[in-house]
Design an enzyme around this catalytic site. Structure first.
Site, mmCIF file in Angstrom:
data_model
loop_
_atom_site.group_PDB
_atom_site.id
_atom_site.type_symbol
_atom_site.label_atom_id
_atom_site.label_comp_id
_atom_site.label_asym_id
_atom_site.label_seq_id
_atom_site.Cartn_x
_atom_site.Cartn_y
_atom_site.Cartn_z
ATOM 1 N N LYS A 76 -14.496 10.327 3.666
ATOM 2 C CA LYS A 76 -15.581 10.825 2.808
ATOM 3 C C LYS A 76 -16.884 10.822 3.605
ATOM 4 O O LYS A 76 -17.165 9.850 4.330
ATOM 5 C CB LYS A 76 -15.704 9.957 1.552
ATOM 6 N N SER A 151 -17.301 11.878 -7.579
ATOM 7 C CA SER A 151 -17.939 12.545 -6.473
ATOM 8 C C SER A 151 -17.041 12.753 -5.250
ATOM 9 O O SER A 151 -17.356 13.599 -4.411
ATOM 10 C CB SER A 151 -19.166 11.735 -6.026
ATOM 11 N N SER A 175 -15.792 7.612 -9.190
ATOM 12 C CA SER A 175 -15.674 8.685 -8.191
ATOM 13 C C SER A 175 -14.424 8.681 -7.339
ATOM 14 O O SER A 175 -14.206 9.627 -6.587
ATOM 15 C CB SER A 175 -16.877 8.676 -7.264
HETATM 16 N N1 GLN Z 1 -19.906 10.404 -11.980
HETATM 17 C C1 GLN Z 1 -20.651 9.185 -11.875
HETATM 18 C C2 GLN Z 1 -22.071 9.506 -11.484
HETATM 19 O O1 GLN Z 1 -22.390 10.633 -11.438
HETATM 20 C C3 GLN Z 1 -20.013 8.262 -10.876
HETATM 21 C C4 GLN Z 1 -20.233 8.684 -9.486
HETATM 22 C C5 GLN Z 1 -19.610 7.746 -8.512
HETATM 23 O O2 GLN Z 1 -18.717 6.959 -8.847
HETATM 24 N N2 GLN Z 1 -20.115 7.790 -7.301
HETATM 25 O O3 GLN Z 1 -22.853 8.657 -11.219
#
Ligand code: GLN
Length: 485
Positions: A76, A151, A175
């Site tokens: 990532k 994400s 995410s």
């Molecule tokens: N979707 C969540 C957010 O927008 C979690 C994102 C994540 O776990 N990095 O914050």
């Protein structure tokens, strides 16, 4: 070779059925063939990968290899990788070549794993659909008109299409698990502190935790193993012996108690997802588990508490991106203030700005007690719910996401509906617990994810509980049409 398991690949490398260089070529070719459709990569590191593969082949021939030696993976783009662009999905870091390796990057290098490239992601890991990336959205390989989740959407889509057998991810509020669910792969987020955050670009430091995407729990185990462990450079790293995750996979499930939190099966849950999850529960009963209804009474407070804590921490973490030290700088600044304002104004996208504004507000004098402190108190209640639940059950089971993958653009203009796609994953981060998502069926051709939540430090048990299900199901082996040859 692309549908082999990690243990098959590792055995093939040892038998010299193929070299790591050949294996690496196989996945690089798949990336070349398919990534135009998916946009799952931000940076391809083909030459470096082939160098690493040749080094792995030399190491394999000396017999000093580890399980991951010579195995390709995707990283990532939130992990610093020395000499390789580390963009975090943002224009702000589009020109940032990391001068050092994150601990995770360093550990995977030491294990001899072969990095193929860096995966696309929501900007600074803020999002649930991969649509906030500066590099454009990732497409879901099961339906290119749908999002892969976020994400870590690039990592999830790439593993689903087998552009790599393994990928890393990070999970601040879901995410890893939500994109794993939407793309039909297995994803695990360990206990907070299990994997070092050093060199992992910070979003919300008290919630961020790195983890793994793989086809199966058995494949995820060696990668999680290689990434985990105490790191003196991360003050929140856990100083605790590591279990052997692969060794625990086969444990029998007889006597295991699984709790179903009633709050995770209520209104808003797609009927098809509910049916797939119910069928998986029956499978667990057949495997010897005892199923109990439980309650997590403060579940509804998780999303609101998270959207105070996460933005507050991000507003602080992202203040280092100021156009001075590294990253994007605006052209011809008039003075210092103009430099700050325009560099940040032009470098960050709208979702990141929204979070910084909300977070700065929540932390400002006079509002800190009303918002941030209150959210931290709620967080304690959420944690206490889990502590009570784990006095009764070994593992908590739920859907990972309320519905299968949604369409690109469908929620992009409605932040609250986007935020609710993490309704079943966020509480886990607030409590710092480990959790995993595994494929449990399909609704109209789209994958459904099942979430397993464990008590603190129960990564090994979670992988075992997922593995046992994967021995009697084949959802995790299916490949999206067009990517299966
Ligand atoms: N979707 C969540 C957010 O927008 C979690 C994102 C994540 O776990 N990095 O914050």
């Amino acid at each position: 070779m692309f549908h082999k398991t990690i243990s098959e690949l590792a055995a093939g490398l040892r038998k010299k059925a193929y070299s790591s260089e050949e294996l690496t070529h196989c996945f690089l070719e798949r990336i070349e063939r398919f990534d135009g459709q998916l946009n799952s990569l931000i940076t391809l590191t083909a030459e470096q990968a082939l160098d690493q593969a040749r080094a792995a082949d030399r190491r394999l021939s000396t017999g000093a290899a580890e399980t991951l030696t010579g195995i390709p993976y995707l990283h990532k783009d939130i992990f610093c990788t020395q000499g390789v662009r580390t963009s975090c999905g943002s224009r702000m870091l589009d020109n940032f070549i990391a001068p050092y390796d994150a601990t995770v990057s360093e550990k995977l290098k030491a294990a001899g794993a072969v990095m193929l490239g860096k995966t696309n992601m929501d900007e600074f890991a803020m999002g649930s659909s991969n649509e906030t990336s500066f590099y454009g959205p990732v497409k879901n390989p099961w339906d290119p008109e749908r999002v892969p989740g976020g994400s870590s959407g690039g990592s999830a889509a790439a593993v689903a299409a087998r552009l790599a057998p393994l990928a890393t991810g990070t999970d601040t509020g879901g995410s890893i698990r939500q994109p794993a669910a939407l793309c039909g792969v297995t994803g695990i987020k360990p206990t907070y502190g299990r994997v070092s955050r050093y060199g992992m670009i910070a979003f919300a430091s008290s919630l961020d935790q790195a983890g793994v995407f793989a086809a199966s729990a058995a494949d995820a185990a060696p990668l999680l193993q290689a990434m985990s462990g105490f790191d003196p450079r991360d003050s929140t790293s856990l100083e605790r012996p590591l279990e052997n995750y692969s060794a625990g996979l086969e444990q029998d499930l007889a006597g295991l108690t699984i709790g179903l939190p009633k709050e995770y099966f209520g209104e808003g849950l797609d009927a098809g997802v509910a049916a797939a999850v119910a069928a998986a529960v029956e499978e667990y009963r057949r495997l010897g588990a005892e199923i109990r209804d439980i309650s997590l009474p403060n579940a509804a407070l998780a999303v609101p508490a998270y959207y105070v804590v996460a933005p507050a921490e991000c507003s602080s973490n992202l203040s280092r991106m100021d156009g001075v030290r590294f990253g994007y700088r605006c052209d011809d600044p008039r003075d210092l203030e103009d430099l700050y304002v325009r560099s940040r104004g032009e470098g960050f996208g709208p979702e990141v700005k929204r979070r910084i504004l909300v977070g700065t507000y929540a932390l400002s004098a006079g509002y800190y007690d009303a918002y941030y402190l209150k959210a931290q108190q709620v967080r304690r209640l959420i944690r206490d719910d889990f502590v009570r639940a784990f006095a009764e059950v070994d593992v908590i089971l739920s859907p990972t996401a309320p519905a299968p993958a949604f369409r690109l653009g469908e929620k992009a203009g409605d932040p609250v509906s986007m935020y609710l796609s993490d309704i079943y994953t966020i509480a886990v981060n607030l409590a710092g617990l480990p959790a995993l998502s595994l494929p449990a069926g399909f609704v109209d051709g789209l994958p459904v994810g099942l979430q397993l939540i464990g008590n603190y430090f129960a990564e090994s048990r979670l992988l075992n509980v997922a593995h046992r299900y994967q021995q009697v199901s084949d959802w995790h082996r299916r490949l999206p049409a067009g990517f299966d040859a």
